[in-house]
Design a protein around this motif. Structure first.
Motif, mmCIF file in Angstrom:
data_model
loop_
_atom_site.group_PDB
_atom_site.id
_atom_site.type_symbol
_atom_site.label_atom_id
_atom_site.label_comp_id
_atom_site.label_asym_id
_atom_site.label_seq_id
_atom_site.Cartn_x
_atom_site.Cartn_y
_atom_site.Cartn_z
ATOM 1 N N ALA A 152 -7.354 1.944 6.448
ATOM 2 C CA ALA A 152 -7.436 1.695 5.007
ATOM 3 C C ALA A 152 -8.751 1.012 4.649
ATOM 4 O O ALA A 152 -9.292 1.224 3.561
ATOM 5 C CB ALA A 152 -6.251 0.847 4.557
ATOM 6 N N MET A 200 0.804 -1.215 0.000
ATOM 7 C CA MET A 200 0.000 0.000 0.000
ATOM 8 C C MET A 200 0.842 1.273 0.000
ATOM 9 O O MET A 200 0.305 2.375 0.039
ATOM 10 C CB MET A 200 -0.943 0.005 1.206
ATOM 11 N N TRP A 228 0.034 4.105 -2.307
ATOM 12 C CA TRP A 228 -1.026 5.074 -2.004
ATOM 13 C C TRP A 228 -0.461 6.411 -1.525
ATOM 14 O O TRP A 228 -1.187 7.404 -1.497
ATOM 15 C CB TRP A 228 -1.961 4.517 -0.930
ATOM 16 N N LEU A 267 -3.717 4.933 7.364
ATOM 17 C CA LEU A 267 -3.256 5.968 6.453
ATOM 18 C C LEU A 267 -3.212 7.300 7.210
ATOM 19 O O LEU A 267 -4.163 7.648 7.904
ATOM 20 C CB LEU A 267 -4.197 6.086 5.252
ATOM 21 N N VAL A 319 1.885 5.427 5.337
ATOM 22 C CA VAL A 319 1.149 4.181 5.544
ATOM 23 C C VAL A 319 1.830 3.436 6.680
ATOM 24 O O VAL A 319 3.045 3.237 6.657
ATOM 25 C CB VAL A 319 1.143 3.302 4.275
#
Length: 239
Positions: free
Chosen positions: A225, A104, A107, A215, A206
Motif C-alpha cells: 500500500a 483500508m 479500497w 493489496l 487487503v
C-alpha cells in the motif's frame, strides 16, 4: 538466609503476576507470545534451582551476602521484564495491523496506480509513463508473466497517460494474463533511464503481513500500500 528466602518468594509472586498480565494481553496475538510467557516461568524455575544450589553449597565461614542474592534477582528481573515488554509490543503491533486492514478495506473495488505488473483481460491497460526529461526518444517494452518481451514500440516523450491496447503488430490480441511494462528513455543513442511503468489495477483484497499492508489485484498481483501513487474509482463505473 531468611532475607534471601523472602526475596525469592516476593520475586516469584511478581514474575507470576507479570506473566499472567502478558498472557492476558496477548490472547489475540500470535502463539509465539504465549510460548514466550511459558518460557519465562520455566526459566525462572531453573534460575531458582540454581540459586538454591548456590545457597546450599556456600562456605559457612564466608556466606554469600543477602545483597548479592538481591542483585542476581534484580538482574534476572530486568531481563524477564524486557521479554515481557517485547511480547506486549508484538500484541499491540498485531492489533494496529488489523486496524489498518479494516481502515483500508474501503479500497477494495477501487483502482490503484503503482509500478507493478497488471492483469490483462482484453480491456486496454492505462499506463502512466515517466520518461527522463532529457530523453530524445522513448520506448514502451511489454513483457509477459515469464519475463519474455512480447512487444516494443515508441511512445511520446511525455508523462501524459497512455493506453496499451493489448494487440500485436498484426492487430491480433494478446492472450489474457499478467503483463509488465517498462519505459526506456534514450539520449544520444544510449539508454539513460529504464524503469517499471505505473499502471492501474483493481484491488480485490487487503491483507497484512510482516507489519505491511498488501493489496492484491487480479492475477494475484500484489503491491505494498505504501507504493501506491494514486487511487480512483473503477473507470467502468457510472460517473
Amino acid at each position: 538466609m531468611g532475607l534471601t528466602a523472602t526475596l525469592i518468594s516476593d520475586y516469584r509472586k511478581e514474575i507470576d503476576m507479570e506473566t499472567q498480565a502478558v498472557t492476558s494481553a496477548t490472547t489475540t496475538a500470535p502463539t509465539s507470545s504465549t510460548s514466550s510467557a511459558s518460557a519465562i516461568s520455566s526459566d525462572f524455575d531453573t534460575f531458582l534451582q540454581m540459586l538454591s544450589v548456590q545457597m546450599q553449597n556456600q562456605d559457612p565461614l564466608n556466606p554469600i551476602e543477602s545483597t548479592d542474592f538481591a542483585v542476581q534477582l534484580a538482574t534476572f528481573s530486568s531481563v524477564e521484564q524486557q521479554v515481557l515488554t517485547n511480547d506486549l509490543l508484538v500484541a499491540l503491533s498485531s492489533q494496529i495491523a488489523l486496524s489498518n486492514v479494516a481502515e483500508m478495506s474501503a479500497w477494495v473495488g477501487q483502482e490503484v496506480r503503482a509500478a507493478m505488473p497488471t492483469y490483462f483481460d482484453g480491456s486496454p491497460v492505462d499506463i502512466a509513463p515517466n520518461p527522463a526529461a532529457i530523453a530524445e526518444n522513448v520506448e514502451l517494452v511489454v513483457r509477459d508473466e515469464t519475463g519474455t518481451e512480447v512487444q516494443r514500440y515508441s511512445i511520446p516523450v511525455s508523462a501524459e497517460p497512455i493506453q496499451w491496447e493489448g494487440v500485436n503488430d498484426l492487430g491480433e490480441p494478446f492472450p489474457p494474463g499478467v503483463y509488465s511494462f517498462e519505459v526506456v528513455s534514450y539520449a544520444g543513442g544510449e539508454v539513460i533511464l529504464q524503469e517499471t511503468a505505473d499502471v492501474y489495477g483493481v484491488v480485490n483484497e487487503v491483507m497484512s503481513e510482516g507489519g505491511e499492508i498488501i493489496l492484491v489485484m487480479d492475477g494475484d498481483v500484489a503491491v505494498l500500500a505504501s507504493q501506491v501513487g494514486a487511487l480512483r474509482a473503477p473507470t467502468d463505473s457510472p460517473s
